[in-house]
Design a protein around this motif. Structure first.
Motif, PDB file in Angstrom:
ATOM      1  N   UNK A   1       0.829  -1.205   0.000  1.00  0.00           N
ATOM      2  CA  UNK A   1       0.000   0.000   0.000  1.00  0.00           C
ATOM      3  C   UNK A   1       0.862   1.253   0.000  1.00  0.00           C
ATOM      4  N   UNK A   2       1.908   1.263   0.807  1.00  0.00           N
ATOM      5  CA  UNK A   2       2.809   2.421   0.839  1.00  0.00           C
ATOM      6  C   UNK A   2       3.459   2.640  -0.517  1.00  0.00           C
ATOM      7  N   UNK A   3       3.911   1.569  -1.153  1.00  0.00           N
ATOM      8  CA  UNK A   3       4.571   1.713  -2.450  1.00  0.00           C
ATOM      9  C   UNK A   3       3.605   2.240  -3.508  1.00  0.00           C
ATOM     10  N   UNK A   4       2.361   1.817  -3.491  1.00  0.00           N
ATOM     11  CA  UNK A   4       1.397   2.255  -4.491  1.00  0.00           C
ATOM     12  C   UNK A   4       1.042   3.730  -4.326  1.00  0.00           C
ATOM     13  N   UNK A   5       1.183   4.265  -3.130  1.00  0.00           N
ATOM     14  CA  UNK A   5       0.951   5.693  -2.918  1.00  0.00           C
ATOM     15  C   UNK A   5       2.239   6.504  -3.042  1.00  0.00           C
TER      16      UNK A   5
ATOM     17  N   UNK B   1      10.014   3.579   7.046  1.00  0.00           N
ATOM     18  CA  UNK B   1       9.473   3.909   8.367  1.00  0.00           C
ATOM     19  C   UNK B   1       7.946   3.928   8.354  1.00  0.00           C
ATOM     20  N   UNK B   2       7.353   4.319   7.215  1.00  0.00           N
ATOM     21  CA  UNK B   2       5.902   4.459   7.149  1.00  0.00           C
ATOM     22  C   UNK B   2       5.186   3.131   7.436  1.00  0.00           C
ATOM     23  N   UNK B   3       5.539   2.000   6.781  1.00  0.00           N
ATOM     24  CA  UNK B   3       4.866   0.743   7.139  1.00  0.00           C
ATOM     25  C   UNK B   3       5.064   0.340   8.591  1.00  0.00           C
TER      26      UNK B   3
ATOM     27  N   UNK C   1      -6.503  -3.879  -1.715  1.00  0.00           N
ATOM     28  CA  UNK C   1      -7.438  -2.855  -2.182  1.00  0.00           C
ATOM     29  C   UNK C   1      -8.224  -2.249  -1.038  1.00  0.00           C
ATOM     30  N   UNK C   2      -8.452  -3.017   0.028  1.00  0.00           N
ATOM     31  CA  UNK C   2      -9.161  -2.479   1.180  1.00  0.00           C
ATOM     32  C   UNK C   2      -8.384  -1.330   1.811  1.00  0.00           C
ATOM     33  N   UNK C   3      -7.075  -1.474   1.913  1.00  0.00           N
ATOM     34  CA  UNK C   3      -6.243  -0.422   2.481  1.00  0.00           C
ATOM     35  C   UNK C   3      -6.109   0.750   1.511  1.00  0.00           C
ATOM     36  N   UNK C   4      -6.027   0.458   0.201  1.00  0.00           N
ATOM     37  CA  UNK C   4      -5.939   1.519  -0.798  1.00  0.00           C
ATOM     38  C   UNK C   4      -7.167   2.421  -0.720  1.00  0.00           C
ATOM     39  N   UNK C   5      -8.345   1.821  -0.679  1.00  0.00           N
ATOM     40  CA  UNK C   5      -9.581   2.610  -0.626  1.00  0.00           C
ATOM     41  C   UNK C   5      -9.696   3.371   0.693  1.00  0.00           C
ATOM     42  N   UNK C   6      -9.151   2.816   1.769  1.00  0.00           N
ATOM     43  CA  UNK C   6      -9.203   3.515   3.055  1.00  0.00           C
ATOM     44  C   UNK C   6      -8.414   4.809   3.002  1.00  0.00           C
ATOM     45  N   UNK C   7      -7.227   4.773   2.379  1.00  0.00           N
ATOM     46  CA  UNK C   7      -6.429   5.999   2.262  1.00  0.00           C
ATOM     47  C   UNK C   7      -7.077   6.970   1.298  1.00  0.00           C
ATOM     48  N   UNK C   8      -7.612   6.476   0.177  1.00  0.00           N
ATOM     49  CA  UNK C   8      -8.255   7.355  -0.793  1.00  0.00           C
ATOM     50  C   UNK C   8      -9.432   8.095  -0.187  1.00  0.00           C
TER      51      UNK C   8
END
Length: 563
Positions: free
Chosen positions: A189-193, A199-201, A277-284
């Protein structure tokens, strides 16, 4: 998309609560807000969650932070006095005016956070402009960021966590289990954003565990991960994820397996797989509409306030031109001025001897201590980017050659270096590397070629790259561009006059982000509108000089660059 302003407050209060559960694992919170009722309302729970928090300012000394021999008290009491530093005991720290934090303090605080000894940090960032931000070395080590810009006091929401809930969460935090595949999902998820820091993960994982503990759960769930990525990833995102559609020729229809073992297997919580995708949509869901525009200028350096003609000046305590001594602390970073210290102590000797009749020698108090100060002046480099194209190239090159030689004539007095970049045809060439040698300059300028198209973008790009290199060598670069403004050759890979103009503006923005003092000399017969617009983008001073000789050009450059 967040439309309710109170949601920012709710998320911020949740971030504070999670920070109270695991201060060492989460690092801290970066609060972007001016001083006022809104910030006071937001930070009010901090006093309850962290009653032992200490407030510091960017001017704090190493002695106050780390402790050591207190020279002032040692001189006063006549014995060695060891001061205990603020960081000796793990406790929350509130750094006010974080946008003024110097690189040295940022490095020390970052090292303290990396040690994971129990400290956490609340940065109060009061910057009014986009380039007034807290040091990135600290902010990337803090899990959360909250921006209260635009919120009103009446829009703030409140969130109260019972003290017993915090105590219980801290007690079970180390027992919270992480399902298999969680770390991989957070990293993907971090890489896709576009978040490249590892450190972020790790911070997101710590936030998920803290949220699970706060809700009295022994295993991290999907809900914990969604909250964690929203709080940790949203403000770090640099790009929007690209949807990955399956190939059309891929057979997406699979036959159901009717075997009893494959119908509804009972899955162990420790092996729970988290859909990416669940985490991707959460950040979006909480990304602001203009997130990319907001992040575009986040790394800018502070705009230069001006040049003195001899490069940047900075105060130091080790070398450079001596300045008058000033009262100060001996914190390990300063050098004592013995003469000035004795001069300040002598008038008080009669009174002090009456107070301490048994003491021998000169009685010195901490208030008498004066420290040395120096001013370091770096050499300046004036980069000439000369348009050597077209029929008027001969005149422009003659003016540039004369100006370079005139500026080098008094280089030793002004501490100036010069460099010359000529752009023509398809690109730009470094004709004269940075030098103070007048003999070498005349030899290099003798055979300067001319003619061809006008690759203005290539000239600006070459100047920017040279400025970056010389800054790493301790020089203070400035840029003087001589052109008629008619860019007609784009960067390699593009064609057309429109692309040439766009590339020139892109390179101009790059020069501006570098905070490079610049002057644009318009050598066309009539002032060119496109060149004036380019100066606005580059934050350069526009100087129309259609018929300037070498002397006039030299004076104009000196004036424009702040001498």
């Amino acid at each position: 998309m967040i439309e309710d302003p109170s949601a920012v407050q709710v998320q911020g209060q949740l971030a504070l609560t999670l920070l109270a559960v695991d201060p060492a694992g989460l690092g801290g919170l970066h609060l972007r807000s001016r001083a006022g009722p809104v910030r006071e309302s937001f930070t009010a729970p901090f006093k309850t969650l962290f009653p032992q928090a200490r407030r510091i300012s960017p001017s704090i000394s190493d002695l106050q932070l780390f402790g050591g021999v207190d020279v002032g008290e040692t001189l006063t009491q006549g014995r060695i006095v060891i001061a205990k530093g603020l960081l000796a005991t793990p406790k929350p720290i509130i750094l006010t005016m974080a946008e003024r934090c110097e690189a040295g303090l940022a490095a020390r605080l970052s090292q303290t956070l990396d040690a994971k000894t129990g400290h956490c940090l609340l940065l109060l960032d009061e910057g009014a402009e986009e380039d007034e931000v807290a040091p990135r070395a600290i902010t990337e080590r803090l899990a959360f960021r909250v921006d209260l810009e635009g919120l009103r006091y009446v829009e703030l929401a409140s969130m109260v966590i019972p003290p017993e809930s915090l105590t219980q969460a801290r007690a079970i935090l180390n027992d919270v289990k992480i399902p298999e595949g969680t770390v991989d999902a957070l990293a993907i998820t971090a890489a896709r954003f576009g978040i490249l820091s590892l450190r972020a993960p790790l911070l997101a994982l710590a936030a998920a565990r803290a949220n699970a503990a706060l809700n009295n759960r022994k295993t991290v769930t999907d809900e914990d991960l969604q909250i964690a990525v929203q709080l940790v990833y949203a403000h770090r995102a640099t790009q929007m994820p690209v949807d990955e559609d399956p190939p059309e020729d891929q057979d997406t229809e699979t036959k159901p397996d009717d075997t009893p073992d494959a119908q509804s297997p009972k899955q162990d919580e420790s092996e729970l797989t988290i859909p990416d995708e669940l985490l991707i949509q959460a950040v979006k869901a909480i990304l602001p509409f203009d997130v990319l525009a907001a992040l575009e200028g986040s790394g800018r350096t502070k705009t230069a306030s001006g040049s003195s003609g001899a490069g940047d000046k900075k105060r130091g305590n080790r070398r450079g031109r001596p300045l008058p001594s000033r009262p100060g602390r001996l914190d390990g970073g300063n050098r004592i001025d013995i003469v000035a210290t004795l001069r300040a102590a002598v008038p008080w000797q009669t009174i002090r001897r009456a107070q301490f009749p048994d003491r021998q020698g000169v009685l010195i108090h901490a208030s008498d201590v004066h420290v040395r100060r120096y001013q370091e002046v770096s050499d300046r480099l004036v980069i000439f980017a000369v348009d050597a194209s077209g029929s008027s190239a001969v005149a422009r090159l003659a003016e540039a050659k004369g100006a370079v030689e005139l500026m080098l004539a008094d280089a030793y007095a002004r501490r100036d270096h010069v460099a010359l970049i000529a752009f023509r045809g398809e690109g730009a060439d470094l004709i004269l590397p940075p030098t103070r040698s007048l003999v070498q300059t005349k030899r290099r300028l003798a055979g300067l070629p001319g003619g061809g198209g006008t690759p203005l973008a290539s000239g600006l790009k070459a100047a920017g790259e040279l400025a970056q290199r010389v800054r790493a060598q301790g020089l203070s670069p400035s840029l003087a561009v001589l052109t008629d403004g008619r860019a007609n050759v784009p960067l390699p890979g593009k064609t057309g006059r429109q692309a040439a103009q766009e590339d020139a503006h892109t390179m101009a923005r790059h020069i501006r982000n570098m905070s490079l003092p610049s002057a644009m000399i318009d050598t066309s017969i009539r002032p060119h509108r496109d060149l004036q617009q380019l100066c606005g983008v580059m934050a350069a001073k526009y100087i129309p000089l259609p018929r300037a000789d070498a002397m006039g050009l030299s004076r104009a450059i000196h004036s424009a660059l702040g001498e």
